[in-house]
Design a protein around this motif. Structure first.
Motif, PDB file in Angstrom:
ATOM      1  N   LEU A 105       0.841  -1.185   0.000  1.00  0.00           N
ATOM      2  CA  LEU A 105       0.000   0.000   0.000  1.00  0.00           C
ATOM      3  C   LEU A 105       0.878   1.238   0.000  1.00  0.00           C
ATOM      4  N   ASP A 106       0.401   2.279  -0.636  1.00  0.00           N
ATOM      5  CA  ASP A 106       1.096   3.549  -0.641  1.00  0.00           C
ATOM      6  C   ASP A 106       1.088   4.145   0.764  1.00  0.00           C
ATOM      7  N   ASP A 107       2.112   4.939   1.066  1.00  0.00           N
ATOM      8  CA  ASP A 107       2.121   5.657   2.328  1.00  0.00           C
ATOM      9  C   ASP A 107       0.884   6.542   2.405  1.00  0.00           C
ATOM     10  N   GLY A 108       0.238   6.559   3.558  1.00  0.00           N
ATOM     11  CA  GLY A 108      -0.962   7.353   3.732  1.00  0.00           C
ATOM     12  C   GLY A 108      -2.238   6.565   3.573  1.00  0.00           C
ATOM     13  N   CYS A 109      -2.149   5.325   3.058  1.00  0.00           N
ATOM     14  CA  CYS A 109      -3.344   4.497   2.865  1.00  0.00           C
ATOM     15  C   CYS A 109      -3.421   3.349   3.863  1.00  0.00           C
ATOM     16  N   ARG A 110      -2.429   3.233   4.719  1.00  0.00           N
ATOM     17  CA  ARG A 110      -2.449   2.119   5.671  1.00  0.00           C
ATOM     18  C   ARG A 110      -3.337   2.454   6.860  1.00  0.00           C
ATOM     19  N   GLY A 111      -3.882   1.425   7.455  1.00  0.00           N
ATOM     20  CA  GLY A 111      -4.665   1.622   8.666  1.00  0.00           C
ATOM     21  C   GLY A 111      -6.148   1.801   8.431  1.00  0.00           C
TER      22      GLY A 111
END
Length: 335
Positions: free
Chosen positions: A257-263
């Motif tokens: 996943l791209d940074d900022g899309c996790r969680g």
């Protein structure tokens, strides 16, 4: 030797508490943002007005007209503070009160021609700040900054469910090859694993070469790609390679996943799509390779039926890690 492409650290579980270090890092960054954007100054954005007055002008422009009561809700300020601020902006010629429909006591506010010019100057000033800052980031970091700030703003706003915030565009899970998939997969892997494992050019090249080779085999019915897509941009990926392992085994690859899309649960959705395909296609088992230390990812895998079956030191990507193999048998398949 099986060529392995590692999986990412996907914190897809919203119940996993944030660490104290992460909380302190976000607080420190927030303080620096406040200072750098000038919120500590008595005026903001090259105007003669306070931060609250500037935001009031921007909100009135965005909605074309607003009442004082609506500004109280949006700006989260006391009624008396809003009343004093509106009075100042009306006297300064930035806002004008208009007649309300059906209730003379309600006087919606609109920008005057002077107010429109002031707001245009605010936008130019702010865009200049952002443009200069983004010039110090590469495209991947720029995207991560935008997604991360948007996600954090939504999380803060979630405490006030009636605030009327505009939601960010949803992330769709799309099956099949999309233009740019190879490059984005290589880019996302390189960005994440250079920071978290010290992997370098060799790793990025191997990811790109493997993804390119696999893309040429997508016509095989046992091979499939899924992309997480937001605003037509690929922000996540997962693939099932049904050929390279043989013996009726599926290989889960390029899970990132791209940074900022996790969680936000996107990783769970991608993994769920891939495993549903494995079960429907009839693979006896699904294998994946990762390495020790990605604990949230391990919880995600184990929650979907994977078990750790092997681990050993390895340096094939230039940095020594404890490589791990996880395996998941198809529900109902024999031992």
């Amino acid at each position: 030797m099986i060529v392995v492409l590692y999986n990412y650290h996907d914190n897809g579980d919203p119940d996993v508490p944030a660490s104290s270090d992460l909380i302190d890092e976000i607080r420190s960054a927030s303080r620096q943002i406040v200072r750098e954007l000038g919120f500590m100054d008595p005026t903001l954005a090259g105007t003669a007005y306070s931060a609250s007055a500037v935001h009031a002008l921007l909100e009135v422009e965005r909605r074309e007209s607003m009442t004082a009561a609506e500004l109280v809700q949006v700006l989260k300020l006391e009624k008396s503070s809003i009343s004093r601020m509106i009075g100042k902006l009306v006297r300064a010629g930035e806002l004008a009160e208009t007649a309300g429909a059906g209730d003379g006591r309600v006087k919606p506010l609109r920008l005057t021609s002077q107010g429109l010019r002031t707001v245009a100057g605010i936008h130019a000033f702010a865009r200049g700040q952002v443009t200069v800052a983004l010039g110090h980031l590469n495209p991947t970091e720029q995207q991560a900054a935008a997604q991360g700030l948007s996600a954090y703003a939504r999380a803060l706003a979630a405490r006030h469910p009636d605030a009327g915030e505009t939601p960010q565009a949803p992330i769709e899970i799309v099956a099949g090859y999309r233009p740019g998939w190879i490059g984005r997969v290589a880019e996302m892997h390189a960005a994440f694993y250079s920071r978290h494992a010290g992997f370098g050019q060799f790793f990025e090249s191997a990811v790109a070469a493997g993804a390119a080779e696999f893309s040429g085999r997508l016509d095989h019915k046992r091979n499939r790609i899924w992309s997480a897509v937001r605003n037509e941009r690929i922000v996540g990926s997962i693939a099932i390679d049904g050929e390279d392992l043989g013996n009726d085994q599926a290989h889960l690859r390029w899970f990132i996943l791209d940074d900022g899309c996790r969680g936000g649960g996107v990783g769970r959705r991608l993994l769920g799509e891939a495993l549903a395909f494995c079960d429907q296609t009839g693979f006896a088992a699904t294998q994946l390779w990762t390495f020790r230390g990605l604990d949230a990812a391990r919880r995600l895998y184990e929650a979907h039926g994977f078990e750790l079956i092997k681990e050993a030191p390895g340096t094939q990507w230039g940095s020594e890690v404890i490589e791990q193999q996880f395996s998941r048998r198809r529900p109902g398949a024999g031992a």
